[in-house]
Design an enzyme around this catalytic site. Structure first.
Site, PDB file in Angstrom:
ATOM      1  N   ALA A  87       0.819  -1.213   0.000  1.00 18.82           N
ATOM      2  CA  ALA A  87       0.000   0.000   0.000  1.00 18.82           C
ATOM      3  C   ALA A  87       0.852   1.261   0.000  1.00 18.82           C
ATOM      4  O   ALA A  87       1.950   1.293   0.556  1.00 18.82           O
ATOM      5  CB  ALA A  87      -0.922   0.005   1.214  1.00 18.82           C
ATOM      6  N   CYS A  88       0.296   2.293  -0.639  1.00 17.17           N
ATOM      7  CA  CYS A  88       0.887   3.628  -0.627  1.00 17.17           C
ATOM      8  C   CYS A  88      -0.250   4.636  -0.579  1.00 17.17           C
ATOM      9  O   CYS A  88      -1.391   4.277  -0.290  1.00 17.17           O
ATOM     10  CB  CYS A  88       1.780   3.834  -1.851  1.00 17.17           C
ATOM     11  SG  CYS A  88       0.895   3.869  -3.430  1.00 17.17           S
ATOM     12  N   GLY A  89       0.013   5.873  -0.881  1.00 13.49           N
ATOM     13  CA  GLY A  89      -1.006   6.904  -0.792  1.00 13.49           C
ATOM     14  C   GLY A  89      -2.083   6.806  -1.848  1.00 13.49           C
ATOM     15  O   GLY A  89      -3.267   6.890  -1.554  1.00 13.49           O
TER      16      GLY A  89
END
Length: 159
Positions: A87-89
């Site tokens: 996951a990231c932004g």
């Protein structure tokens, strides 16, 4: 939720300054990108242009790919059969990270489509930090606009 129902480990690949604002409790952290500390003339010119076009507005630092990313993930998760939810932004960096992990031998990978920005408050059991998880990637001038919009929305609800 995949983390609890399917046994995924959440791997947060955002840079430190985004994770410091908000993070899922118990998640692993290995940044895909790190702050570029090079001070060669060409890099300084790139940093100046970046600040003028992106950095001032978004508050993002000039970054470079973390050359130790795969090794650092392997140190945190030695079992390449482990289920990782990357996951990231916004979901773009996590696609790149998942590709690197897959090429490195990790095969049980998930991707948080849309990233933390598209998550709901109820998607993760506990969030730590001073900001909402959805806003952790926002910085610079755009952060002040966000705060103004939140304030106006709150004032508008009272009418």
């Amino acid at each position: 939720m995949a983390m609890s129902s399917e046994g995924f480990i959440l791997l947060d690949i955002r840079p430190d300054w985004e994770r410091d604002k908000a993070r899922v409790a118990g998640s692993l952290h290995v940044p895909l990108f790190v702050k570029d500390m090079d001070s060669s003339p060409v890099t300084l010119l790139k940093k100046w242009v970046h600040f003028g076009y992106v950095g001032l507005w978004t508050g993002q630092n000039f970054t470079t790919l973390n050359s130790d990313f795969l090794r650092q993930v392997e140190a945190e998760v030695p079992d390449k059969d482990a289920k990782l939810l990357v996951a990231c932004g916004e979901g773009l960096r996590s696609i790149m990270a998942a590709s690197k992990l897959y090429a490195g031998g990790f095969k049980n990978l998930g991707w948080l489509a849309g990233g933390f920005n598209r998550s709901a408050d109820s998607d993760f059991p506990a969030v730590e930090g001073s900001e909402k998880l959805q806003y952790a990637t926002i910085g610079g001038v755009s952060y002040f606009f966000l705060q103004l919009l939140i304030l106006l929305r709150a004032v508008g609800k009272d009418d």
